[in-house]
Design an enzyme around this catalytic site. Structure first.
Site, short mmCIF file in Angstrom:
data_model
loop_
_atom_site.label_atom_id
_atom_site.label_comp_id
_atom_site.label_asym_id
_atom_site.label_seq_id
_atom_site.Cartn_x
_atom_site.Cartn_y
_atom_site.Cartn_z
N SER A 60 0.55 -1.08 0.11
CA SER A 60 0.47 -0.04 -0.22
C SER A 60 0.41 1.33 0.39
O SER A 60 2.06 1.70 -1.15
CB SER A 60 -0.66 -0.31 1.12
OG SER A 60 -2.33 1.00 1.27
N ASP A 63 -2.48 5.84 -3.47
CA ASP A 63 -1.00 5.76 -2.80
C ASP A 63 -0.71 4.46 -3.85
O ASP A 63 -1.39 4.06 -4.89
CB ASP A 63 -1.53 4.88 -1.71
CG ASP A 63 -2.92 3.92 -1.10
OD1 ASP A 63 -3.38 3.67 -2.40
OD2 ASP A 63 -3.15 3.23 -0.06
N ASP A 122 -1.62 0.96 -3.72
CA ASP A 122 -1.93 0.08 -4.55
C ASP A 122 -3.20 0.62 -5.25
O ASP A 122 -4.32 -0.09 -5.42
CB ASP A 122 -2.09 -1.37 -3.83
CG ASP A 122 -2.42 -0.95 -2.05
OD1 ASP A 122 -2.75 -0.12 -1.62
OD2 ASP A 122 -3.68 -2.03 -2.21
N ASP A 174 -5.62 1.96 -3.11
CA ASP A 174 -6.80 1.80 -2.42
C ASP A 174 -7.70 3.06 -1.64
O ASP A 174 -8.92 2.81 -1.36
CB ASP A 174 -6.86 0.73 -1.88
CG ASP A 174 -5.95 0.49 -0.43
OD1 ASP A 174 -5.30 1.58 -0.18
OD2 ASP A 174 -6.07 0.08 0.20
#
Length: 452
Positions: A104, A246, A248, A250
């Site tokens: 992340s 960010d 990833d 999400d």
């Protein structure tokens, strides 16, 4: 061996804490546990595997794929895609399991393994515990049951995942984005191709920054944890708004046309009003954590919208949404869950929906975000204290009561023990920053004396 699974999968420094052997072993264990639950009964199992562009993801992906295939699971490798894309594809393709390799917003040396159950849902805690137990048993000498011949899993690349996910994003938009100019900060991460493509197909004029991942530069001075580059780019390009993801993708934070940050609470406010006006805000309720700014609660109250608060962590937000049938929830950090269209936080979807509200109303983001006034907030970390006595200290309780009396209805106090360190977080909100700071420092002193 301590507990491997945290609140968002298994994370650690790649090739130190999170090794290829661990990734492979967890994948085999997951396949065995899911087989025992009947998940694979009556058919040949399939898994979707994706990753963010970290260099370590290359060898960790190979380890996960090897583990799954060796356990008899067919694998669809979707390559570099956001976490919510892997969750979506797991459901859309009818796969039995999804695996995402990402840490992340963490720095490049870290990585993580996150599993999704059938339908793209987060794996239940009980299943994570069983996977850990099975992995520990194997390390203790219990051999795997290994298929041979035609029983081994087959591996193939699934390039269609990119277009399928982008088409899904465009398909759920309530209106197009024609006439909007958007700057996208991709954090040199997993959405570097997806997000620009989705915004462009939706009709926006797109400017990208930090969208050239090389495996080493993910989250490096860019993305949702470093907004200065985006703020400057929005002003320089005369854009209507900026969106930051960010690593990833999400999560999503935003910047208005003047370069001012629009945080997750403000984004939730804008989306809540849009969904209410469109008849999509089920039970007229939004779910958020106790860390949301008091201004968020006051804004919803003014609009007649209910707020359901949970413990800190998007997993708790999601649990409350699923249990009670709510449609919208999220965190101040930018994790926003739109449950009608996603099973997890989806930064690209959030950014698209925010832009769609601007396009539909013709109102600038600054005006829409002004529906919520952020109260000044002070957060003080008090280290080296006995965090287990926060709830039982009479001295601390008296200090909190006095602080709440002083602040009244326009302020708030929250004391939260850290989940990983011997410290207590003191958060105070007040109408002005000096009052918030004064009350916060006074409470921090009491925490030190009472719990030190």
């Amino acid at each position: 061996m301590g507990r491997l699974f945290g609140t968002d999968g298994v994370r650690g420094v790649a090739n130190a804490d999170l090794t290829a052997e661990l990734a492979l072993g967890l994948s085999v264990a997951a396949a065995h546990v899911l087989a025992e639950t009947g998940t694979f009964e009556g058919h040949r199992p399939t898994a979707v595997v994706g990753r963010d562009p970290r260099a370590s993801g290359e060898f960790l992906e190979s380890a996960v794929v090897a583990g799954l295939a060796s356990a008899g699971v067919d694998v669809l490798r979707v390559g570099v895609l956001p976490t919510p894309a892997v969750a979506y594809l797991t459901g859309a393709l009818g796969a039995d399991l999804g695996v995402m390799l990402s840490a992340s917003h963490n720095p490049m040396p870290d990585n993580g393994v996150k599993f999704f159950a059938r339908g793209g849902q987060k794996l239940a805690d009980e299943l994570e515990d069983r996977i850990e137990t099975r992995y520990a048993a194997h390390r203790g000498g219990q051999p795997w049951d290994r298929p041979t011949g035609t029983g081994v899993g087959r591996v193939r690349t699934y390039d269609e995942g990119f277009d399928n996910y982008v088409a899904h994003l465009i398909g759920v938009l309530p209106n197009r984005l024609d006439g909007l100019k958007v700057v996208l900060d991709e954090a040199n991460g997993a959405a570097s191709r997806v997000s620009p493509e989705a915004f462009a197909r939706a009709g926006a004029e797109v400017v990208t920054i930090a969208a050239d991942p090389d495996g080493l530069n993910i989250n490096d001075g860019c993305g949702s944890t470093h907004l200065d580059l985006l703020k400057a780019a929005v002003v320089e390009n005369g854009a209507d708004l900026g969106i930051a993801h960010d690593g990833d993708a999400d999560r999503c934070l935003a910047v208005d046309a003047s370069g001012q940050e629009v945080d997750g609470d403000q984004i939730l406010t804008v989306l809540a009003l849009a969904m209410r006006d469109g008849g999509r805000l089920r039970k007229n309720t939004v779910v958020a954590t106790v860390m949301s700014n008091l201004g968020f609660k006051l804004a919803l109250e003014r609009e007649g919208i209910e707020l359901r608060q949970t413990a800190v962590g998007d997993r708790y937000v999601l649990e409350a949404m699923k249990e009670e049938g709510f449609a919208l929830g999220g965190e101040q950090s930018g994790h926003v869950i739109i449950l009608d269209h996603a099973t997890t936080g989806d930064g690209t979807l959030t950014g698209l929906m925010l832009a769609a509200r601007i396009a539909a109303t013709g109102r600038p983001l600054a005006e829409l975000a002004a529906a919520m006034e952020r109260l000044p907030q002070v957060l003080i970390n008090v280290p080296d204290v006995d965090k287990t006595r926060v709830a039982s200290s009479a001295e601390l309780a008296a200090a909190v009561t006095e602080a709440e009396r002083e602040l009244g209805a326009t302020g708030r106090v929250l004391l939260r023990p850290s989940g990983t360190e011997p410290l207590v977080r003191v958060m105070v909100e007040a109408p002005d920053i000096e009052q918030a700071r004064s009350v916060g420092e006074r409470l921090a002193d009491v925490v030190k004396s009472a719990l030190g």
